[in-house]
Design an enzyme around this catalytic site. Structure first.
Site, mmCIF file in Angstrom:
data_model
loop_
_atom_site.group_PDB
_atom_site.id
_atom_site.type_symbol
_atom_site.label_atom_id
_atom_site.label_comp_id
_atom_site.label_asym_id
_atom_site.label_seq_id
_atom_site.Cartn_x
_atom_site.Cartn_y
_atom_site.Cartn_z
ATOM 1 N N LYS A 7 -14.351 4.898 5.769
ATOM 2 C CA LYS A 7 -14.716 5.910 4.771
ATOM 3 C C LYS A 7 -16.231 5.937 4.572
ATOM 4 O O LYS A 7 -16.818 6.994 4.377
ATOM 5 C CB LYS A 7 -13.991 5.600 3.450
ATOM 6 C CG LYS A 7 -14.152 6.664 2.381
ATOM 7 C CD LYS A 7 -13.017 6.623 1.372
ATOM 8 C CE LYS A 7 -13.017 5.326 0.590
ATOM 9 N NZ LYS A 7 -14.073 5.271 -0.431
ATOM 10 N N HIS B 257 0.845 -1.190 0.000
ATOM 11 C CA HIS B 257 0.000 0.000 0.000
ATOM 12 C C HIS B 257 0.885 1.246 0.000
ATOM 13 O O HIS B 257 1.819 1.351 0.799
ATOM 14 C CB HIS B 257 -0.932 -0.003 1.211
ATOM 15 C CG HIS B 257 -2.052 -0.981 1.074
ATOM 16 N ND1 HIS B 257 -1.941 -2.280 1.498
ATOM 17 C CD2 HIS B 257 -3.289 -0.861 0.541
ATOM 18 C CE1 HIS B 257 -3.075 -2.919 1.239
ATOM 19 N NE2 HIS B 257 -3.901 -2.083 0.657
#
EC number: 4.1.1.31
Length: 900
Positions: A568, A140
């Site tokens: 999120k 990532h």
């Protein structure tokens, strides 16, 4: 932040180290930068408002001076990080040498608690035999620093402890010169990447951690484990409970550049690193074991190895251990050559070991002979560490998971069905999909034909699975053990992957029963998916076919939980509670069907992506959810911070093991009040969604954060967003969190919490009392508040308001920022009320001290970033402004020690 917090006598050495490094940096600036830059940096160190100081000075600076000032602020953050890391290690050593017992999070303390809790040796051994802890390194894109810069930092970190040992001025001057030289190299090196990383670059970066750290840290940690357990439980043995895993080269979710070729490249690089390590250790053993047959007895097994040795030197005739080691090295290097690795062996090459187990067996023959014949100390040194290393690392060094989006798997299945003349897979409902997949999985007939031309996507996907099968055959069965389904939403997603495994020889059907070589791992990552995890898995457990599949994999089902997308979607409070509820439900479901569960936590480095201290996070899991089995992702800047140094790596891995064992053997904890937490989650979710669905919010976010510039930072090989940015759900979680950290709002980690607490407690003192009681006694709620406190201490609403000024629609921005500012006020007040304190970080002196050191330079970097973003928005093609924004992003990330 109160600077007096640095006056503690325990921090005297830290203050001295920081001053020493700062002086070196000022020496450099006097030589390399203008007097105005030097004077500005000096003023920053004592300024109460460094962002305002930057605003005042910036008009006086030309481009070169602006560049130098930005770079200097970033370097100050870096050297203070180094001083802190050295101090942490210093305090740990002082603690251990003083004989005060283990600190919280250490195995020494965990074993003490087990003993105090009346755990007997048999129960401890049983738990160890069923324990599996894996830190999984991912690619990532959250490491903003180049490997070159990290290497400079490591060199300074290695030198700095010498300062305390310098006994005279000459020694100190020599040390100063060495560090000055490194800083000059760092100053003259580009901080930012000029080219996008490739997947192979990411693979190489991941591999580099092993010779730098893990090859030393893991054997040392296992030795410490053995000492700690056997001190309290003499008969307990420590199996291979801890391993390092990875995704780098096998994670193709959202990354079109990961392929069968990158998977093969990854394992070649893994094997190259681990075989070089083995060769080096065997060479050292060869030098350390010149034992003469005239002086010691030797077991027949070792004599048999010696008789086959390629080492024919006359002087070795009476040294059977050396001759045996030469034989072992020649066979090990024979395997390296068979794997296509270009490395030599001074004894030549013999028949390759067929497996790591054969290699291990020969090493154990040496060990047994030494122990049997009075040389136990030699058996328990380097040889024991090498045996443990081979047992843990094998020929593959670390296993890689495969990962792909459920929809991509379904596309391949649909095409296979189409060319085989079967039903239109995409037009089927869920029940029909399951039936069609189970039909194809029940017999051996393949759907794939080599005589048909398939789409690039289908060929690409099948090639990766085929390559994984070949890699398992060559490097060992443990090389690839998991295939993860991201965005898993329904049972057919698991069955579709099973069909692809069958088509590529990784799943066989024998007498109607499946036997798989790879674990099928669903990843539940959105709020909706987490709520649906139990129904999906119950459907699977009711299938006899799937039950047989699990039997072939030891009756263990791994479930991956995603922290980023759920946060999120719903904000920190709702995400945390949904994850907790999902785990509670899964624990009961797995008990009902008598299946062992292993949870894989997809945590990021930041609180907004599930980050925070691992020890507290593991202990905060629901009772029964750990049970000795846990995997946790580690990424980007977290890998650097935790594992790039052997001492740090050992300490952080020890914490993972300690927490896992405590949560498994001493799981005496009560769950939080479900209604109270649900109410808190519901109200928090309402306010969070009101903000992010506001019609002006997406424009506000895009205009008042460096999100667009982050996308051009060349952090990783995969794209920053899945589609053109028009909705929050189209944005990846990492740049979403990264951007909020840069503009100092950290919004994903707290928004909605204050309004929820205020709403629930208004006119209801019993609710406030209940929340305060949870804050004192419940591990789940304590971890949530602790993480939130750390984030809010780094939040600066005044600086954030400067970013709001970047909006192209000031009136609309005023409304959005007004909502954020008011929620920040409420959340900070609620947090202090529940913690019953008047200041943040009152009980976290270490973080308070850390921020106090770096805040002047951090705030200055934010001030520079706002100014450069303003310039860049007016002049989009200004390369200097873009470079300055990139440098400030780098520096702010260093100052916060977080990205995404």
């Amino acid at each position: 932040m109160q600077l007096h917090i640095l006056n503690n006598p325990k921090d005297a050495a830290l203050a001295a180290d920081a001053e020493f490094l700062k002086q070196s940096l000022f020496n450099l600036l006097h030589e390399e930068a203008s007097p105005l830059v030097v004077e500005t940096v000096k003023l920053l160190s004592t300024s109460d408002d460094s962002a305002a100081l930057i605003e005042k000075v910036l008009p006086q600076l030309d481009e070169q001076q602006t560049h130098d000032l930005t770079l200097a602020c970033g370097l100050f953050a870096q050297i203070l990080n180094i001083a802190e890391d050295v101090h942490h290690e210093r305090r740990r050593q002082i603690h251990e040498e003083a004989g005060r017992g283990g600190a919280e999070g250490s195995l020494t303390e965990t074993v003490r608690r087990l003993k105090a809790g009346k755990a007997d040796g048999k129960s401890v051994q049983r738990q160890l035999d069923n324990t599996s802890v894996t830190a999984v390194l991912t690619a990532h894109p959250t490491e903003v620093q180049r490997q070159t810069v990290l290497n400079f930092n490591r060199r300074i970190r290695a030198l700095l402890p010498q300062r305390e040992r310098c006994t005279n001025a000459d020694a100190l001057a020599r040390l100063r010169r060495e560090i000055d030289t490194i800083l000059l190299g760092l100053w003259q090196t580009s901080e930012t990447r000029r080219h996008k990383l490739s997947v192979n670059d990411e693979i190489n970066n991941g591999v580099s951690i092993f010779p730098m750290s893990f090859f030393e840290a893991l054997p040392k940690l296992y030795r410490k484990m053995e000492h700690d357990f056997q001190t309290a439980y003499p008969d307990v043995r420590v199996p291979d409970i801890l391993k390092i895993g990875g995704w780098i080269g096998g994670d193709r979710d959202g990354n079109p550049f990961v392929s069968a070729e990158t998977l093969r490249f990854a394992f070649r690089r893994h094997a190259d690193a681990v075989f070089r390590f083995y060769r080096g250790e065997l060479d050292k053993l060869y030098r350390e074991l010149p034992l003469s047959i005239r002086r010691v007895k030797v077991n027949g097994d070792v004599m048999a190895l010696s008789d086959k040795s390629p080492d024919e030197e006359t002087a070795r005739a009476e040294e059977p251990y050396r001759r045996a080691i030469a034989y072992i090295m020649a066979r090990a290097m024979g395997k390296a050559r068979a794997l296509g690795l270009g490395m030599g062996c001074k004894f030549g090459f013999l028949e390759p070991y067929a497996s790591a187990q054969e290699f291990l067996d020969d090493l154990k023959k040496l060990q047994h002979s030494l122990i049997d014949n009075g040389s136990r100390l030699l058996a328990e040194g380097r040889l024991a560490d090498l045996i443990r290393s081979v047992s843990v690392f094998g020929f593959h060094m670390m296993p890689l998971d495969l990962r792909q989006h459920a929809g991509k798997h379904a596309d391949v299945v649909a095409e296979l069905f189409q060319h085989a003349g079967l039903e239109d897979y995409n037009s089927l409902n869920e029940e029909q999909k399951q039936a069609a997949l189970l039909r194809e999985l029940s017999h051996q007939r393949p759907l794939y034909s080599p005589f048909i031309t398939y789409s690039d996507h289908t060929r690409h996907e099948l090639a990766i699975f085929n390559e994984a099968r070949k890699i398992k055959d060559e490097f060992g069965e443990d090389a690839v053990t998991q295939s993860i389904i991201s965005n898993c939403e329904q049972p057919s997603d698991l069955l579709a992957l099973a069909l692809l495994l069958k088509e590529t020889g990784l799943l066989a059907v024998e007498n109607g029963k499946p036997k798989s070589r790879i674990n099928i791992v669903p990843l539940f990552e959105t709020i909706e998916a987490l709520e649906n995890a139990c129904p999906v898995m119950e459907t699977m457990f009711r299938l006899d076919w799937y039950g047989a599949l699990l039997e072939s994999r030891g009756n263990i089902q791994e479930i991956m939980l995603g922290y980023s997308d759920s946060n999120k979607d719903g904000g920190y409070v709702t995400s945390s509670w949904c994850l907790y509820q999902a785990e509670l439900g899964l624990v009961e479901l797995f008990k009902k069907y008598d299946v062992r569960m292993r949870l894989f936590h997809g945590r990021g480095g930041s609180v907004g992506r599930g980050g925070g201290p691992s020890y507290q996070a593991i202990l905060a899991q629901p009772a029964g959810s750990v049970a000795g089995q846990i995997r946790i992702t580690e990424q980007g800047e977290v890998i650097t911070a935790k594992y790039a140094d052997p001492g740090n790596a050992q300490r952080n891995l020890e914490t993972l093991v300690a927490a896992t064992l405590e949560a498994s053997i001493l799981p005496d904890k009560k769950d939080p009040d479900a209604k109270l937490m649900q109410d808190l989650s519901d109200v928090s979710f309402k306010y969070y969604r009101e903000l992010i669905t506001h019609p002006d919010f997406i424009d506000y976010f895009l205009q008042t954060s460096p999100i667009q510039e982050i996308a051009t930072l060349n952090l990783g090989s995969r794209p920053a967003s899945r589609k053109t940015l028009a909705r929050i759900q189209d944005l990846r979680a990492i740049p979403w969190v990264f951007s909020w950290m840069q503009n100092r709002l950290m919004l994903p980690a707290w928004y909605g919490f204050g309004s929820a607490v205020e709403t629930l407690c208004e006119g209801n003192p019993d609710t406030l009392a209940a929340l305060r009681e949870h804050a004192q006694s419940n591990p789940f709620f304590q971890a949530m508040l602790s993480n939130m406190e750390q984030v809010m201490a780094k939040t600066d609403i005044t600086l954030a308001e400067n970013y709001a000024g970047l909006s192209e629609s000031p009136d609309k921005a005023k409304v959005i920022f007004g909502m954020i500012k008011e929620e920040y006020r409420r959340s900070r007040k609620a947090l202090l009320d529940l913690l019953q304190t008047e200041e943040l970080l009152r009980d976290n002196r270490s973080l308070a001290r850390s921020l106090a050191l770096r805040i002047p330079y951090l705030n200055a970097l934010n001030g520079l970033q706002v100014a450069m973003l303003k310039r860049l928005r007016k002049e989009p093609d200004n390369p200097h402004a873009l470079l300055m924004v990139h440098l400030t992003i780098n520096g702010v990330a260093q100052g916060l020690r977080n990205t995404g």
